[in-house]
Design a protein around this motif. Structure first.
Motif, short mmCIF file in Angstrom:
data_model
loop_
_atom_site.label_atom_id
_atom_site.label_comp_id
_atom_site.label_asym_id
_atom_site.label_seq_id
_atom_site.Cartn_x
_atom_site.Cartn_y
_atom_site.Cartn_z
N PRO A 113 -17.30 34.59 -59.41
CA PRO A 113 -16.42 34.55 -58.24
C PRO A 113 -16.46 33.15 -57.62
O PRO A 113 -17.55 32.66 -57.28
N PRO A 114 -15.32 32.46 -57.50
CA PRO A 114 -15.33 31.07 -57.06
C PRO A 114 -15.90 30.86 -55.67
O PRO A 114 -16.43 29.78 -55.37
N ASP A 115 -15.79 31.87 -54.81
CA ASP A 115 -16.31 31.72 -53.45
C ASP A 115 -17.76 32.16 -53.33
O ASP A 115 -18.32 32.18 -52.24
N GLN A 116 -18.37 32.50 -54.48
CA GLN A 116 -19.77 32.92 -54.47
C GLN A 116 -20.65 32.12 -55.42
O GLN A 116 -21.87 32.13 -55.30
N LEU A 117 -20.03 31.40 -56.37
CA LEU A 117 -20.80 30.65 -57.36
C LEU A 117 -21.61 29.53 -56.70
O LEU A 117 -21.07 28.72 -55.94
N ILE A 118 -22.88 29.48 -57.04
CA ILE A 118 -23.77 28.41 -56.59
C ILE A 118 -24.14 27.57 -57.80
O ILE A 118 -24.83 28.04 -58.71
N LEU A 119 -23.64 26.35 -57.87
CA LEU A 119 -24.05 25.42 -58.92
C LEU A 119 -25.23 24.62 -58.42
O LEU A 119 -25.23 24.16 -57.27
N CYS A 120 -26.24 24.44 -59.26
CA CYS A 120 -27.42 23.70 -58.84
C CYS A 120 -27.78 22.69 -59.92
O CYS A 120 -27.80 23.02 -61.11
N ALA A 121 -28.04 21.45 -59.51
CA ALA A 121 -28.46 20.40 -60.43
C ALA A 121 -29.33 19.41 -59.65
O ALA A 121 -29.27 19.36 -58.42
N HIS A 122 -30.12 18.63 -60.35
CA HIS A 122 -30.91 17.59 -59.69
C HIS A 122 -30.05 16.34 -59.58
O HIS A 122 -29.58 15.80 -60.58
N ASN A 123 -29.81 15.91 -58.36
CA ASN A 123 -28.86 14.83 -58.05
C ASN A 123 -27.45 15.25 -58.43
O ASN A 123 -26.59 14.42 -58.71
N GLY A 124 -27.21 16.55 -58.43
CA GLY A 124 -25.91 17.08 -58.82
C GLY A 124 -24.77 16.64 -57.93
O GLY A 124 -23.66 16.39 -58.40
N LYS A 125 -25.02 16.54 -56.63
CA LYS A 125 -23.94 16.18 -55.71
C LYS A 125 -23.52 14.72 -55.85
O LYS A 125 -22.38 14.36 -55.52
N GLU A 126 -24.43 13.87 -56.33
CA GLU A 126 -24.11 12.45 -56.51
C GLU A 126 -23.71 12.14 -57.94
O GLU A 126 -23.03 11.13 -58.19
N PHE A 127 -24.13 12.98 -58.89
CA PHE A 127 -23.88 12.63 -60.29
C PHE A 127 -23.18 13.75 -61.08
O PHE A 127 -22.01 13.63 -61.41
N ASP A 128 -23.88 14.83 -61.38
CA ASP A 128 -23.35 15.84 -62.31
C ASP A 128 -22.01 16.41 -61.87
O ASP A 128 -21.06 16.46 -62.66
N PHE A 129 -21.92 16.91 -60.63
CA PHE A 129 -20.69 17.57 -60.18
C PHE A 129 -19.50 16.61 -60.14
O PHE A 129 -18.44 16.91 -60.69
N PRO A 130 -19.62 15.45 -59.48
CA PRO A 130 -18.46 14.54 -59.47
C PRO A 130 -18.13 13.98 -60.85
O PRO A 130 -16.95 13.77 -61.16
N TYR A 131 -19.14 13.77 -61.70
CA TYR A 131 -18.88 13.26 -63.05
C TYR A 131 -18.04 14.26 -63.83
O TYR A 131 -17.04 13.90 -64.48
N ILE A 132 -18.41 15.54 -63.77
CA ILE A 132 -17.64 16.58 -64.46
C ILE A 132 -16.20 16.62 -63.93
O ILE A 132 -15.24 16.68 -64.71
N CYS A 133 -16.05 16.58 -62.62
CA CYS A 133 -14.71 16.62 -62.03
C CYS A 133 -13.87 15.43 -62.46
O CYS A 133 -12.68 15.58 -62.81
N ARG A 134 -14.45 14.25 -62.44
CA ARG A 134 -13.70 13.05 -62.81
C ARG A 134 -13.27 13.09 -64.26
O ARG A 134 -12.14 12.72 -64.60
#
Length: 251
Positions: A113-134
């Motif tokens: 569920p998109p409003d319930q999914l919790i993604l977790c990574a180490h330095n994910g907010k600065e690296f993993d998540f934006p890198y995947i999006c880009r």
């Protein structure tokens, strides 16, 4: 394990990505991209160790989404076995075609569920998540709703970052996953290789399974660290479910 953690674990996906330079060497870039990399390399060059643009590209291009690419995404989730013991299953997506890899990851994310999914990574907010999006944007792949962050208020974004959790509001510097693992007594993932070797292993050794094993172990370390940071015991080795082999037909 307490009931709150059981509830959260249903929609918790822990992940790590492995990235490399977009091409095997600087001279494989177009003239335009070479010029743009040279501008970036000027800021990255160390005065006491003057590297060429080509050397800096090989060493550091993988950390920039504009000059790098994702070759492996490791992901894992908690579950309970028949004995009601908490376990952790980790798998990877690996593909020589980055767009295919990203579509596979998108399909996985969209199972939650998109409003319930919790993604977790180490330095994910600065690296993993934006890198995947880009990289998704570059390939023309529509972002899954769980990664559509523009316009959202901070409290509407459920993603977690173990580096951020460790900072407690302190902005003086970063703390590596390996250092936190050592502090908390969690086994290291760096036995077979380390992150700065991924480009070489990919382009020179052409050993994707090795990269995937390393990525899997990073996700396992992340999971154990996440538990410790939530006042929970780590998972014993017999309850860690790792892949037996990489799907080489996709590489």
């Amino acid at each position: 394990m307490n009931s709150e953690f059981r509830r959260r674990a249903k929609n918790l996906l822990l992940l790590d990505i492995e990235t490399v330079a977009s091409v095997p060497a600087y001279d494989h870039l177009s003239d335009r991209m070479q010029q743009l990399w040279s501008k970036k390399a000027h800021r990255l060059r160390k005065e006491d160790y003057p590297q060429t643009d080509a050397e800096i590209f090989y060493d550091q291009a993988g950390i920039f989404a504009e000059f790098g690419r994702i070759v492996c995404i490791g992901f894992g989730a908690f579950y309970w076995n028949e004995q009601d013991e908490v376990c952790f299953r980790v798998r990877t997506f690996a593909h020589d075609d980055e767009a295919t890899l990203l579509r596979e990851f998108k399909a996985l994310v969209e199972k939650y569920p998109p409003d319930q999914l919790i993604l977790c990574a180490h330095n994910g907010k600065e690296f993993d998540f934006p890198y995947i999006c880009r990289r998704m944007l570059i390939h023309g792949i529509e972002l899954p709703r769980a990664l559509q962050l523009s316009g959202k208020k901070p409290w509407e974004i459920l993603h977690q970052d173990t580096m951020e959790l460790w900072k407690f509001g302190d902005f003086k510097g970063a703390t590596s996953l390996d250092l936190l693992a050592a502090v908390f007594g969690v086994a290291s993932s760096k036995d077979e290789m380390s992150g700065n070797q991924v480009t070489r292993v990919f382009y020179e050794e052409k050993d994707i399974p090795k990269i995937c094993r390393y990525c899997c172990e990073d996700v396992v370390v992340l999971a154990q660290l996440y538990l410790r940071m939530n006042y929970l015991p780590t998972i014993p080795e017999q309850n860690l479910d790792r892949p037996q082999q990489v799907r080489l037909e996709n590489i």
